[in-house]
Write an enzyme that holds these catalytic residues in place. Structure first.
Site, short mmCIF file in Angstrom:
data_model
loop_
_atom_site.label_atom_id
_atom_site.label_comp_id
_atom_site.label_asym_id
_atom_site.label_seq_id
_atom_site.Cartn_x
_atom_site.Cartn_y
_atom_site.Cartn_z
CG ASP A 100 90.92 -42.17 71.66
OD1 ASP A 100 89.84 -42.75 71.47
OD2 ASP A 100 91.58 -42.25 72.71
CG ASP A 202 85.55 -43.44 73.43
OD1 ASP A 202 86.43 -43.59 74.29
OD2 ASP A 202 84.43 -42.96 73.68
CD GLU A 265 86.75 -47.54 76.09
OE1 GLU A 265 87.08 -47.19 77.23
OE2 GLU A 265 85.86 -46.95 75.44
CG HIS A 327 92.31 -42.30 79.32
ND1 HIS A 327 92.39 -43.41 78.51
CD2 HIS A 327 91.12 -41.73 79.04
CE1 HIS A 327 91.30 -43.50 77.78
NE2 HIS A 327 90.51 -42.50 78.09
CG ASP A 328 88.81 -44.21 80.85
OD1 ASP A 328 88.79 -42.97 80.95
OD2 ASP A 328 88.51 -44.82 79.80
#
Ligand code: NOJ
Length: 531
Positions: A100, A202, A265, A327-328
């Site tokens: 990430d 990200d 993302e 994970h969100d």
């Protein structure tokens, strides 16, 4: 597809949330040695790449998405040498490793920010977004943080506000500053030199903000209790002119190292998302396609149009991708129920394009209710209904205390799901009809059948509004996927005529010839049929 496809096109990506995957040192928190100890499981599962959510030193205000040093490893996760060992061990097993990369903001404890905030004339002042107060002394404009409240924080020492689109401890970097940009590209190079196979970047679409600091329009139907990130339209904080130049620079940096993957993302409507492939396909390889995680309704026609429209919108040569969970967002088995989640897993793993699987979703793991006093997530503390802790609980490995994640008697950082004794890797590996067996069978078929990993896609319109059917074809092989979105039995019509052979049902109990004129699907059933 004419050229030989790349690994990131035919492969499946598995997202690991490092705090919750495997605790190697018995402190209740997952770590890199823990991940290394489970690489054989991932090889067995038959995924191709692992993407690790952040493992860097961080005060953990946003669980690692607030980075204090981009080129090291947080001691709770291990050492830099553990990361190097993970790369070696993964590669030995033919698994790629994706990190990430969080370029929108650092931690306020990053030395760059410490310098930046020290005085107005510090050389790193301009690496962050500092602005004078508005004439009334308040924040420079109305921008709100994704986690709630104003996105501006006043700093007494220098009398200016800094921008933080997320937590107050996550100051936004200024991507218009060329020195900062180069420093960030050097971070990419640091990891690429160590053998990292690519990055998930990200909030890629948010790196630039309006230079005139114009106010964002408010969403008229937002009400308290709705997620704070839906409060405003990001007209001046998202997808700004100039962003593509930065994305191209990042891609160029990766390309210096040969075949590495660049995943972005990006939460944007499809037509704007497509721009992130780049006009010359020189931006992200895989701008994440989040339609399946953001859709408020899961029904056959909606999903069919989503897939169809996405396929139609892809620029020539651009490679598709699909995501069911991360994970969100709440876990897919909680959103749809475990039965429909099996059909969704078949959908994810039979569509054209790279699938990303969130850890635990291969077992049908569900969200775990977390009492307020045990919540860690800043988004959940501000707004419990939107907390992300429920979908970040420890992986369920077996039926021993702490589900084999941590040793018995250790307090794990988040509680283990109550159902872990039945739903865990060890139990599901033994069960020929388990969710895990279904996932692994799908992954193995996807690897074995080029029609699934690289074939063409064609929507098959048919009359039953509860079902979605499509064809995958490669050379002289043809496979039909039919999915029942309803909780009752359905007849799917019309389908190509003649006989087919069911090679996989999501119930894992039939492999048989079928007359396609009379194909019946049980509740929530999906079938993969060889034509
Ligand atoms: C997106 C990440 O997925 C999320 O977990 C994080 O809170 C924000 N970006 C801020 O980095």
């Amino acid at each position: 597809m004419t050229q030989t496809p790349s690994w990131w096109q035919t492969g499946t990506i598995y997202q690991i949330y490092p705090r919750s995957f495997m605790d190697g040192n018995g402190d209740g928190i997952g770590d890199i040695p823990g991940i290394i100890s489970k690489l054989d499981y991932l090889r067995w599962l038959d995924v191709d790449a692992i993407w690790l959510s952040p493992i860097y030193p961080s005060p953990m205000a946003d669980f690692g998405y607030d980075i204090a040093d981009y080129t090291d490893v947080h001691p709770i996760f291990g050492k830099l040498s553990d990361m190097e060992q993970l790369i070696v061990e993964a590669h030995k097993r033919d698994l790629k490793v994706i990190l990430d990369f969080v370029p929108n903001h650092t931690s306020d404890e990053h030395p760059w920010f410490q310098e930046s905030r020290s005085s107005r004339d510090n050389p790193r002042r301009d690496w962050y977004m500092w602005h004078d107060p508005a004439s009334d002394g308040g924040p420079p404009n109305n921008w709100t943080s994704f986690f709630g409240g104003s996105a501006w924080q006043f700093d007494e020492q220098t009398g200016q506000y800094y921008l933080h689109m997320f937590d107050v401890k996550q100051p936004d970097l200024n991507w218009r500053n060329p020195d900062m940009r180069e420093a960030m590209y050097n971070v990419l190079r640091f990891w690429l030199e160590r053998g990292i196979d690519g990055f998930r970047v990200d909030v890629l679409w948010m790196l630039l903000k309006d230079e005139q600091l114009r106010d964002n329009p408010q969403h008229p139907d937002w009400k308290p209790g709705d997620p704070p990130y839906l409060r405003q339209e990001g007209r001046y904080t998202e997808d700004q002119p100039g962003i593509h130049e930065i994305v191209r620079e990042m891609r160029k940096t990766l390309d210096e190292f040969g075949e590495r993957v660049f995943i972005g993302e990006i939460y944007l409507p499809i037509h704007r998302l497509m721009h992130y492939y780049g006009e010359m396909l020189d931006e992200a390889h895989l701008p994440f396609n989040f339609q399946f995680v953001t859709t408020p309704t899961w029904e056959a026609r909606t999903i069919q149009s989503m897939v169809h429209e996405y396929e139609e919108a892809l620029p020539e040569g651009a490679w598709p991708n699909w995501v069911l969970g991360n994970h969100d967002r709440p876990r897919v088995a909680s959103r749809l129920g475990r039965e429909q989640a099996r059909a969704a897993q078949m959908l994810l793993l039979t569509l054209r394009g790279t699938p990303t699987c969130y850890y635990g979703d291969e077992l049908g793991m569900q969200d775990v209710a977390i009492p307020l006093e045990m919540m860690h997530d800043p988004q959940g503390k501000d707004n419990p209904a939107n907390g992300r802790d429920p979908n970040r609980t420890p992986m369920q490995w077996d039926d021993t205390p702490n589900a084999g994640f941590s040793p018995a008697g250790i307090q794990t950082w988040l509680p283990i799901a109550l159902d872990y004794q039945n739903n865990n890797v060890a139990a599901e590996q033994q069960d020929p009809r388990s969710f895990l067996t279904l996932t692994r069978t799908l992954l193995t078929l996807r690897r074995a059948l080029p029609a699934l990993s690289q074939g063409t896609y064609q929507t098959l319109d048919q009359d039953n509004a509860n079902c979605f059917a499509f064809l995958r074809e490669h050379e002289d092989t043809r496979y039909l996927v039919v999915l029942n979105f309803a909780e009752t039995e359905q007849v799917v019509k019309p389908l190509p005529t003649g006989q087919g052979h069911i090679i996989l049902s999501t119930y894992l109990d039939r492999e048989e010839d079928v007359d396609l004129a009379h194909l019946q699907l049980r509740a929530h059933e999906g079938c993969l049929i060889k034509l």
